[in-house]
Design an enzyme around this catalytic site. Structure first.
Site, mmCIF file in Angstrom:
data_model
loop_
_atom_site.group_PDB
_atom_site.id
_atom_site.type_symbol
_atom_site.label_atom_id
_atom_site.label_comp_id
_atom_site.label_asym_id
_atom_site.label_seq_id
_atom_site.Cartn_x
_atom_site.Cartn_y
_atom_site.Cartn_z
ATOM 1 N N GLY A 97 0.778 -1.235 0.000
ATOM 2 C CA GLY A 97 0.000 0.000 0.000
ATOM 3 C C GLY A 97 0.809 1.284 0.000
ATOM 4 N N GLN A 98 2.130 1.181 -0.170
ATOM 5 C CA GLN A 98 2.927 2.399 -0.222
ATOM 6 C C GLN A 98 2.515 3.237 -1.428
ATOM 7 O OE1 GLN A 98 4.189 -0.688 -0.083
ATOM 8 N NE2 GLN A 98 5.595 -0.850 1.635
ATOM 9 N N ARG A 99 2.636 4.524 -1.305
ATOM 10 C CA ARG A 99 2.194 5.454 -2.353
ATOM 11 C C ARG A 99 2.791 5.092 -3.720
ATOM 12 N NH1 ARG A 99 -0.192 10.202 -1.465
ATOM 13 N NH2 ARG A 99 0.653 10.343 0.630
ATOM 14 N N ILE B 176 3.585 2.226 -4.869
ATOM 15 C CA ILE B 176 3.059 0.949 -5.374
ATOM 16 C C ILE B 176 1.610 1.080 -5.832
ATOM 17 C CG2 ILE B 176 2.478 -1.431 -4.713
ATOM 18 C CD1 ILE B 176 4.894 -1.429 -2.888
#
Length: 182
Positions: free
Chosen positions: A70-72, A74
């Protein structure tokens, strides 16, 4: 009662297979939730840099759960996993009120995606074991979930760490899969 017991009781058709897409912002608890569903140890979780896939099988059910980081950086790649999704699990960190607006925007964008049109959504209001956690009803109101008319949805308070509420969410999924229309 574990996930496999619930699935055995709610089994409606033999060899039913579900593709579940597990999304949410980084640090929301997606991987912990996935490990809880698979009855795995949740004491050592590291941030997901790509994706994790787990399959849980039980007497005619096969759940293929895709946990995408869920990292920005990705999130733009999430759309590569939309096709053939039967249920969207969206995990929200109920204790991180500063990110409610961001998670709401991401959810709204997901719900506009053509490949996810009509896909049932189970929102896990995670981290309910923390004193600062917002109740699921407050999150539902803040995200205007009541305006969602193009699909069935449910918000489930849970703690992926303790497992509380997780299997209740799975019960909802199993009961409502017969209503899903592609």
């Amino acid at each position: 009662m574990g996930l496999l017991s619930i699935l055995r009781k709610l089994k409606s058709t033999p060899d039913q297979e579900m593709r579940i897409l597990l999304l949410g912002l980084d640090n929301a608890g997606k991987t912990t939730l996935l490990k809880t569903l698979a009855s795995e140890d949740v004491t050592h979780i590291t941030p997901t840099q790509g994706f994790n896939i787990k399959s849980v099988q039980s007497q005619g059910f096969k759940l293929n759960v895709w946990d995408i980081g869920g990292q920005r950086k990705i999130r733009p790649y999430w759309r590569n996993y939309f096709e053939n999704t039967d249920v969207l699990f969206y995990v929200i960190d109920s204790a991180d009120r500063k990110r409610f607006e961001e998670t709401g925007q991401e959810l709204a964008e997901l719900l506009e995606e053509e490949k996810l049109d009509g896909v049932p959504v189970l929102l896990f209001a995670n981290k309910q074991d923390l004193l600062t956690a917002a109740p699921a009803s407050e999150i539902a109101e803040g995200l205007n979930l009541h305006t969602m008319r193009d699909r069935i949805w449910h918000i489930q308070a849970c703690s992926a760490l303790t497992g509380e509420g997780v299997h209740d969410g799975m019960t909802w999924v199993c009961k409502n899969m017969t209503r899903k229309k592609k």
